[in-house]
Write a protein that holds these residues in place. Structure first.
Motif, PDB file in Angstrom:
ATOM      1  N   PRO A  90       2.101   9.818  -1.417  1.00 50.18           N
ATOM      2  CA  PRO A  90       1.263   9.292  -0.329  1.00 50.18           C
ATOM      3  C   PRO A  90      -0.185   9.038  -0.756  1.00 50.18           C
ATOM      4  O   PRO A  90      -0.785   8.023  -0.372  1.00 50.18           O
ATOM      5  N   ILE A  91      -0.719   9.922  -1.563  1.00 53.91           N
ATOM      6  CA  ILE A  91      -2.113   9.738  -1.990  1.00 53.91           C
ATOM      7  C   ILE A  91      -2.231   8.527  -2.907  1.00 53.91           C
ATOM      8  O   ILE A  91      -3.166   7.718  -2.772  1.00 53.91           O
ATOM      9  N   ALA A  92      -1.293   8.374  -3.844  1.00 55.10           N
ATOM     10  CA  ALA A  92      -1.328   7.207  -4.736  1.00 55.10           C
ATOM     11  C   ALA A  92      -1.173   5.915  -3.938  1.00 55.10           C
ATOM     12  O   ALA A  92      -1.820   4.907  -4.251  1.00 55.10           O
ATOM     13  N   ILE A  97      -3.624   0.886  -2.044  1.00 57.40           N
ATOM     14  CA  ILE A  97      -4.031  -0.022  -0.962  1.00 57.40           C
ATOM     15  C   ILE A  97      -5.538  -0.239  -0.997  1.00 57.40           C
ATOM     16  O   ILE A  97      -6.021  -1.363  -0.810  1.00 57.40           O
ATOM     17  N   GLY A  98      -6.286   0.823  -1.275  1.00 62.46           N
ATOM     18  CA  GLY A  98      -7.744   0.673  -1.413  1.00 62.46           C
ATOM     19  C   GLY A  98      -8.103  -0.262  -2.551  1.00 62.46           C
ATOM     20  O   GLY A  98      -9.044  -1.063  -2.440  1.00 62.46           O
ATOM     21  N   GLY A  99      -7.355  -0.170  -3.660  1.00 62.32           N
ATOM     22  CA  GLY A  99      -7.592  -1.084  -4.780  1.00 62.32           C
ATOM     23  C   GLY A  99      -7.318  -2.527  -4.390  1.00 62.32           C
ATOM     24  O   GLY A  99      -8.033  -3.441  -4.824  1.00 62.32           O
ATOM     25  N   CYS A 100      -6.316  -2.741  -3.561  1.00 61.59           N
ATOM     26  CA  CYS A 100      -6.030  -4.102  -3.099  1.00 61.59           C
ATOM     27  C   CYS A 100      -7.161  -4.639  -2.223  1.00 61.59           C
ATOM     28  O   CYS A 100      -7.478  -5.839  -2.253  1.00 61.59           O
ATOM     29  N   TYR A 101      -7.789  -3.779  -1.444  1.00 60.90           N
ATOM     30  CA  TYR A 101      -8.936  -4.212  -0.642  1.00 60.90           C
ATOM     31  C   TYR A 101     -10.105  -4.629  -1.531  1.00 60.90           C
ATOM     32  O   TYR A 101     -10.862  -5.539  -1.196  1.00 60.90           O
ATOM     33  N   PHE A 102     -10.248  -3.966  -2.678  1.00 64.22           N
ATOM     34  CA  PHE A 102     -11.308  -4.383  -3.603  1.00 64.22           C
ATOM     35  C   PHE A 102     -11.071  -5.816  -4.076  1.00 64.22           C
ATOM     36  O   PHE A 102     -12.022  -6.585  -4.254  1.00 64.22           O
ATOM     37  N   TRP A 112      -8.956  -3.491 -10.490  1.00 64.44           N
ATOM     38  CA  TRP A 112      -8.050  -3.182 -11.600  1.00 64.44           C
ATOM     39  C   TRP A 112      -8.211  -1.742 -12.071  1.00 64.44           C
ATOM     40  O   TRP A 112      -7.227  -1.064 -12.378  1.00 64.44           O
ATOM     41  N   THR A 113      -9.444  -1.257 -12.116  1.00 58.98           N
ATOM     42  CA  THR A 113      -9.693   0.127 -12.527  1.00 58.98           C
ATOM     43  C   THR A 113      -9.055   1.103 -11.543  1.00 58.98           C
ATOM     44  O   THR A 113      -8.427   2.090 -11.945  1.00 58.98           O
ATOM     45  N   THR A 114      -9.207   0.811 -10.261  1.00 58.93           N
ATOM     46  CA  THR A 114      -8.627   1.691  -9.233  1.00 58.93           C
ATOM     47  C   THR A 114      -7.103   1.701  -9.312  1.00 58.93           C
ATOM     48  O   THR A 114      -6.475   2.765  -9.254  1.00 58.93           O
ATOM     49  N   LEU A 115      -6.496   0.525  -9.445  1.00 59.30           N
ATOM     50  CA  LEU A 115      -5.035   0.447  -9.547  1.00 59.30           C
ATOM     51  C   LEU A 115      -4.516   1.155 -10.790  1.00 59.30           C
ATOM     52  O   LEU A 115      -3.509   1.872 -10.744  1.00 59.30           O
ATOM     53  N   GLN A 116      -5.215   0.978 -11.904  1.00 58.74           N
ATOM     54  CA  GLN A 116      -4.800   1.615 -13.153  1.00 58.74           C
ATOM     55  C   GLN A 116      -4.919   3.137 -13.051  1.00 58.74           C
ATOM     56  O   GLN A 116      -4.003   3.867 -13.448  1.00 58.74           O
TER      57      GLN A 116
END
Length: 142
Positions: A90-92, A97-102, A112-116
């Motif tokens: 759930p946390i990942a 989703i937050g990375g997608c908002y970026f 990309w850094t957040t997703l990685q």
């Protein structure tokens, strides 16, 4: 409908609930041996003729105590590890989703850094029980 398994709190905390039934029986035998040897050790020291029996009881008791103590220490944090593994998905998902908002806000480098980082963190948390088992095996072999 799936059955619900009820686990006693003591079994959950000492980690015996995930061991096979034969292993649980071995743990109970060791506990019984410890209790019996705890009662018999003072009796064995009462006469000199039983000195040899007392030494063998002491050796068995110390071996059983050492094995049980090592097992308890090695698996003391298993419930915490299981909670982390259960919460990692759930946390990942939230972080992904937050990375997608970026991406939506035009910050592709940060996205990309957040997703990685979310993906790598999820994989490492899922593999942490494996790492702990490897460390335990290395400790046993030394």
């Amino acid at each position: 409908m799936a059955k619900t398994e009820v686990i006693k709190f003591r079994d959950f905390m000492d980690g015996t609930w995930k061991q096979p039934k034969s292993k649980q029986a071995d743990v109970k035998k060791v506990r019984d041996t410890l209790v019996k040897s705890g009662v018999l050790i003072p009796l064995a020291f009462s006469t000199a003729a039983q000195a040899h029996a007392a030494e063998s009881i002491k050796t068995v008791a110390s071996t059983a105590i050492a094995g049980t103590t090592l097992q308890l220490l090695a698996h003391a944090l298993d419930p915490v590890t299981q909670i982390f593994v259960a919460l990692s998905l759930p946390i990942a998902s939230i972080v992904l989703i937050g990375g997608c908002y970026f991406f939506m806000f035009g910050q592709s480098e940060r996205a990309w850094t957040t997703l990685q980082n979310a993906g790598l963190g999820y994989i490492l948390i899922q593999l942490s029980p494996l790492f702990l088992k490897v460390l335990e095996q290395v400790g046993k072999s030394i």
